[in-house]
Design a protein around this motif. Sequence first.
Motif, PDB file in Angstrom:
ATOM      1  N   GLU A  30     -10.334 -20.380  17.428  1.00  0.00           N
ATOM      2  CA  GLU A  30     -10.762 -20.516  16.022  1.00  0.00           C
ATOM      3  C   GLU A  30     -11.378 -21.895  15.781  1.00  0.00           C
ATOM      4  O   GLU A  30     -12.377 -22.028  15.072  1.00  0.00           O
ATOM      5  CB  GLU A  30      -9.573 -20.342  15.078  1.00  0.00           C
ATOM      6  CG  GLU A  30      -9.160 -18.911  14.872  1.00  0.00           C
ATOM      7  CD  GLU A  30      -8.382 -18.727  13.574  1.00  0.00           C
ATOM      8  OE1 GLU A  30      -8.950 -18.912  12.484  1.00  0.00           O
ATOM      9  OE2 GLU A  30      -7.180 -18.421  13.670  1.00  0.00           O
ATOM     10  N   LEU A  31     -10.766 -22.914  16.371  1.00  0.00           N
ATOM     11  CA  LEU A  31     -11.280 -24.277  16.176  1.00  0.00           C
ATOM     12  C   LEU A  31     -12.653 -24.448  16.813  1.00  0.00           C
ATOM     13  O   LEU A  31     -13.542 -25.081  16.238  1.00  0.00           O
ATOM     14  CB  LEU A  31     -10.296 -25.310  16.745  1.00  0.00           C
ATOM     15  CG  LEU A  31      -9.010 -25.507  15.946  1.00  0.00           C
ATOM     16  CD1 LEU A  31      -8.045 -26.410  16.686  1.00  0.00           C
ATOM     17  CD2 LEU A  31      -9.324 -26.092  14.567  1.00  0.00           C
ATOM     18  N   LYS A  32     -12.814 -23.865  17.985  1.00  0.00           N
ATOM     19  CA  LYS A  32     -14.121 -23.950  18.666  1.00  0.00           C
ATOM     20  C   LYS A  32     -15.194 -23.298  17.801  1.00  0.00           C
ATOM     21  O   LYS A  32     -16.299 -23.828  17.652  1.00  0.00           O
ATOM     22  CB  LYS A  32     -14.058 -23.245  20.021  1.00  0.00           C
ATOM     23  CG  LYS A  32     -13.653 -24.188  21.135  1.00  0.00           C
ATOM     24  CD  LYS A  32     -13.888 -23.538  22.500  1.00  0.00           C
ATOM     25  CE  LYS A  32     -13.361 -24.434  23.597  1.00  0.00           C
ATOM     26  NZ  LYS A  32     -12.652 -23.689  24.626  1.00  0.00           N
ATOM     27  N   ALA A  33     -14.852 -22.158  17.209  1.00  0.00           N
ATOM     28  CA  ALA A  33     -15.809 -21.432  16.368  1.00  0.00           C
ATOM     29  C   ALA A  33     -16.124 -22.209  15.087  1.00  0.00           C
ATOM     30  O   ALA A  33     -17.174 -22.004  14.474  1.00  0.00           O
ATOM     31  CB  ALA A  33     -15.253 -20.059  16.029  1.00  0.00           C
ATOM     32  N   GLY A  34     -15.230 -23.092  14.684  1.00  0.00           N
ATOM     33  CA  GLY A  34     -15.413 -23.843  13.431  1.00  0.00           C
ATOM     34  C   GLY A  34     -15.818 -25.292  13.662  1.00  0.00           C
ATOM     35  O   GLY A  34     -15.517 -26.142  12.828  1.00  0.00           O
ATOM     36  N   ASN A  35     -16.462 -25.555  14.780  1.00  0.00           N
ATOM     37  CA  ASN A  35     -16.887 -26.934  15.098  1.00  0.00           C
ATOM     38  C   ASN A  35     -15.735 -27.932  15.060  1.00  0.00           C
ATOM     39  O   ASN A  35     -15.883 -29.053  14.583  1.00  0.00           O
ATOM     40  CB  ASN A  35     -17.988 -27.400  14.134  1.00  0.00           C
ATOM     41  CG  ASN A  35     -19.259 -26.607  14.335  1.00  0.00           C
ATOM     42  OD1 ASN A  35     -19.615 -26.276  15.471  1.00  0.00           O
ATOM     43  ND2 ASN A  35     -19.913 -26.267  13.233  1.00  0.00           N
TER      44      ASN A  35
END
Length: 203
Positions: free
Chosen positions: A137-142
């Motif tokens: 999720e963090l990767k997807a949210g920069n």
Amino acid sequence: MAKKLHYFHLNGLAESIRYILHYAGEKFEDIRYAQADWPIKSVKDSLPYGQLPLYEENGKSLNQSLAIARYVASKNNLLPTDPWEQALLDAVVFNVYDFWSKAKVILFEQDPTKKAELKKQVLEEVVPFYLSRFEKELKAGNGFFGGKLTWADFIFVGIIETANLFYGESIEKKYPTVVALVKKIQTLPGVKEYIATRKPYTV
Ligand SMILES: N[C@@H](CCC(=O)N[C@@H](CS)C(=O)NCC(=O)O)C(=O)O
């Protein structure tokens, strides 16, 4: 009117609230009770549900850590205005609390052998299950849960730090985007200075 946050001398369910308040530059009284003295009857009896944290502002009081964090975040631009985006972040914080409800089992186990077994099981099963998903999720949210800094990031880091305190290791070490977010929150203006003066927590 003075703002007050009541909790133990512990990160636990209150550190994210402290971080948000320090980041926002809000003045508040950081009231801490020693766990060794707990229950302090006069304090416990005065709490609406007998538990901490409790937040006070303008003569009013609020319990439940997530309600408090969401409230102080909303006053400081750390909550999106769009209801769908808010709901997505609410889901994040409930997922984080679900993780903690499964990881905190070791706190209540007194038997050292059973405690070691529980610890192993959490580190080998619960941590990978949740942290791999949080990492994704963090990767997807920069690098943030909602694409930019919000209250969900503070809640998450508060719980990771608490887990690390009780597990005696960095549970996030295999998840680089989580590691980076922890660092980002810890070095935010206001938070960095607070951490530098904070007395160490022990368990
Ligand atoms: N759902 C509540 C849980 C509060 C809670 O479990 N507080 C614990 C400390 S983390 C407490 O006050 N324990 C002492 C007691 O129950 O007497 C929240 O998120 O604020």
